[in-house]
Design an enzyme around this catalytic site. Structure first.
Site, PDB file in Angstrom:
ATOM      1  N   ALA A   1      30.705  52.457  48.635  1.00 33.22           N
ATOM      2  CA  ALA A   1      31.823  53.297  49.071  1.00 33.22           C
ATOM      3  C   ALA A   1      32.918  53.389  48.009  1.00 33.22           C
ATOM      4  CB  ALA A   1      32.411  52.761  50.372  1.00 33.22           C
TER       5      ALA A   1
ATOM      6  N   GLY B   1      40.361  49.302  40.281  1.00 29.72           N
ATOM      7  CA  GLY B   1      40.466  48.295  39.234  1.00 29.72           C
ATOM      8  C   GLY B   1      39.120  47.717  38.844  1.00 29.72           C
ATOM      9  N   ASN B   2      38.094  47.975  39.665  1.00 26.69           N
ATOM     10  CA  ASN B   2      36.734  47.533  39.384  1.00 26.69           C
ATOM     11  C   ASN B   2      35.951  48.762  38.933  1.00 26.69           C
ATOM     12  OD1 ASN B   2      33.972  46.922  39.616  1.00 26.69           O
ATOM     13  ND2 ASN B   2      34.340  45.373  41.185  1.00 26.69           N
TER      14      ASN B   2
ATOM     15  N   SER C   1      32.429  49.506  40.480  1.00 23.37           N
ATOM     16  CA  SER C   1      32.513  49.902  41.884  1.00 23.37           C
ATOM     17  C   SER C   1      32.875  51.374  42.007  1.00 23.37           C
ATOM     18  CB  SER C   1      33.555  49.035  42.609  1.00 23.37           C
ATOM     19  OG  SER C   1      33.795  49.492  43.921  1.00 23.37           O
TER      20      SER C   1
ATOM     21  N   GLU D   1      42.360  35.047  44.867  1.00 22.42           N
ATOM     22  CA  GLU D   1      41.014  35.616  44.783  1.00 22.42           C
ATOM     23  C   GLU D   1      39.942  34.546  44.624  1.00 22.42           C
ATOM     24  OE1 GLU D   1      40.257  39.242  44.613  1.00 22.42           O
ATOM     25  OE2 GLU D   1      42.245  39.339  45.517  1.00 22.42           O
TER      26      GLU D   1
ATOM     27  N   HIS E   1      39.027  40.351  37.561  1.00 18.34           N
ATOM     28  CA  HIS E   1      39.028  38.899  37.755  1.00 18.34           C
ATOM     29  C   HIS E   1      38.770  38.223  36.412  1.00 18.34           C
ATOM     30  CE1 HIS E   1      37.660  39.563  42.170  1.00 18.34           C
ATOM     31  NE2 HIS E   1      38.945  39.282  42.152  1.00 18.34           N
TER      32      HIS E   1
ATOM     33  N   ASN F   1      27.846  47.733  42.295  1.00 19.40           N
ATOM     34  CA  ASN F   1      29.042  47.640  43.130  1.00 19.40           C
ATOM     35  C   ASN F   1      30.109  46.767  42.486  1.00 19.40           C
ATOM     36  OD1 ASN F   1      29.968  48.926  45.384  1.00 19.40           O
ATOM     37  ND2 ASN F   1      28.966  47.605  46.864  1.00 19.40           N
TER      38      ASN F   1
ATOM     39  N   CYS G   1      29.660  36.445  40.184  1.00 17.65           N
ATOM     40  CA  CYS G   1      30.314  36.867  41.428  1.00 17.65           C
ATOM     41  C   CYS G   1      29.546  36.383  42.640  1.00 17.65           C
ATOM     42  CB  CYS G   1      30.424  38.385  41.495  1.00 17.65           C
ATOM     43  SG  CYS G   1      31.726  39.086  40.469  1.00 17.65           S
TER      44      CYS G   1
END
Length: 445
Positions: free
Chosen positions: A19, A24-25, A28, A174, A250, A363, A369
């Site tokens: 989605a 910022g990613n 994704s 995070e 991150h 994603n 991760c």
């Protein structure tokens, strides 16, 4: 007494989809609206877990969250049966609806921060679930993450659990994605390195301007206090604001550490020289291996696109340190060339193993991760929930479970199907029995 670093990988949930929720990613956003394969994603993750188990590593499994999150939709005013709530939300608030369907808990590096007993004042392993306040879809996770972790590490003699930090951006946390631990041995006291993006209570300090800094200094300090860490075994480093603005959301996208080694990009940190000197001083007489990848060798963009640093850096039972990398690193000529040359150098890193985790990579999450690192001694490992530890039998059960319950393809529009909610609940209810977790999900309580 033996000591281990156990990797607990997140099982990909039945609603794994693209989605494009994570501003910022870069990965994704780039793959937003594409169709996904929850079944392939879950099986890819399980294959990596089984491979590491077969290498002799201690490997665990962490359950996914219940999605779609009907309870969040009801909390913001959608009413009726579950099917009616889904239909109304999908029609009236599609962005919110997609957020409550996210399978983002698969990235268990964000599930919590963990401090091993060798570092803490009371000699227990401490867990604090991350509040993940920066993204709405992830802020729905900490309560269930806390329940799952308590079900996995329930013995109060060895384990201490904390509530997540206040649900406010000033304490944006995070989890382990911005935390690494350096040590000579997993059983010896180490140096816990907390990496933050900004100071929440001092706007005069440097901060990114394009993308959000998700981890605050204040949150990192709070975790250290909760875990009973001392000034002698903690270091707080700021992530380079400019590199956050290049899509490094991150720290584990630009650096990874293990035992006496920190593998990082030249542009990863602010005030690098002074902070590395502090780490070395607190580490002791034995040297820390700071392995810098220069921008001329691998650009930040290549690092982000391939997740060169979102790799696992592990010690095999033989003692050999190896990198667990996504196949994207192998497919990028510059990164593959760098890694091939790296293992010939005089550093602790001796091999690279490549794994296909493309469903996760698309994603925005690589091998690092997907796992939460928990350093345990043999007594603590024996006190943990043994049904969550990978072995041949569990691998067989979970692959069969995925094949029976997960859809082969899932488009964003499929998320509104009420049958998907029932499929997910049926799957998760069976999973809690396989992993002996008890009633960790709202629909079970």
């Amino acid at each position: 007494m033996k000591h281990f670093e156990v990797n607990f990988d997140g099982l990909v949930g039945p609603t794994h989809n693209y989605a494009g929720l994570s501003f910022g990613n870069v990965a994704s956003l780039a793959n937003a609206k594409s169709s996904s394969s929850p079944r392939d994603a879950a099986l890819q993750g399980l294959a990596k877990m089984k491979a590491l188990h077969d290498m002799g590593m201690q490997q665990g499994v962490l359950a996914p969250q219940e999605r779609p999150n009907i309870y969040a939709l009801r909390q913001i005013g959608f009413t009726g049966t579950d099917a009616e709530v889904l239909a109304k939300a999908a029609q009236q608030a599609p962005a919110i609806f997609q957020a409550v369907c996210s399978a983002s808990s698969m990235w268990t590096a964000n599930a919590a921060t963990v401090s091993p007993s060798a570092d803490t004042a009371n000699g227990k392993v401490h867990f604090t679930p991350a509040n993940l306040t920066n993204k709405f879809h992830r802020s729905l996770e900490p309560v269930t993450s806390g329940r799952i972790l308590k079900a996995m590490f329930s013995n109060e003699r060895y384990f201490q659990h904390h509530r997540h930090l206040p649900d406010n951006e000033h304490f944006g946390d995070e989890g382990a994605a911005n935390h690494t631990r350096l040590c000579q041995d997993y059983g010896l006291a180490g140096v816990e390195v907390f990496v933050y993006g900004r100071h929440a209570f001092d706007s005069s300090k440097p901060a990114p301007t394009k993308y959000p800094a998700r981890q605050t200094y204040e949150a990192s300090e709070a975790i250290a206090r909760l875990h009973g860490l001392s000034e002698d075994n903690t270091v707080f480093m700021q992530q380079n604001p400019d590199v956050i603005d290049q899509g490094v959301f991150h720290n584990d996208v630009i650096a990874v550490g293990n035992r006496n080694t920190l593998f990082y990009h030249q542009e990863a940190f602010a005030n690098t020289e002074a902070k590395f000197a502090e780490i070395q001083t607190k580490f002791g007489d034995d040297p820390v291996h700071f392995i810098e990848v220069k921008s001329a060798e691998v650009s930040v963009q290549d690092a982000v696109n391939t997740y060169l640093f979102n790799t696992q850096l592990i010690n095999l039972p033989s003692g050999e340190m190896v990198i667990i990398a996504p196949t994207e690193c192998q497919e990028n000529e510059r990164v593959a060339s760098y890694l091939a040359e790296l293992v010939t150098r005089d550093t602790p890193i001796r091999q690279v193993h490549y794994f296909d985790v493309k469903q996760s990579m698309r994603n925005g999450g690589g091998p690092a991760c997907l796992r939460l690192r928990v350093a345990l001694n043999d007594e603590e490992l024996a006190a943990a929930n043994q049904h969550c530890l990978m072995n041949d039998a569990l691998y067989g059960k979970l692959t069969d479970w995925v094949k029976r319950h997960y859809r082969d393809t899932l488009a964003v529009d499929d998320l509104r199907d009420p049958a998907l909610l029932e499929e997910s609940r049926t799957a998760l209810d069976e999973l809690t029995q396989i992993l002996r977790l008890g009633s960790v999900y709202e629909f079970q309580r």
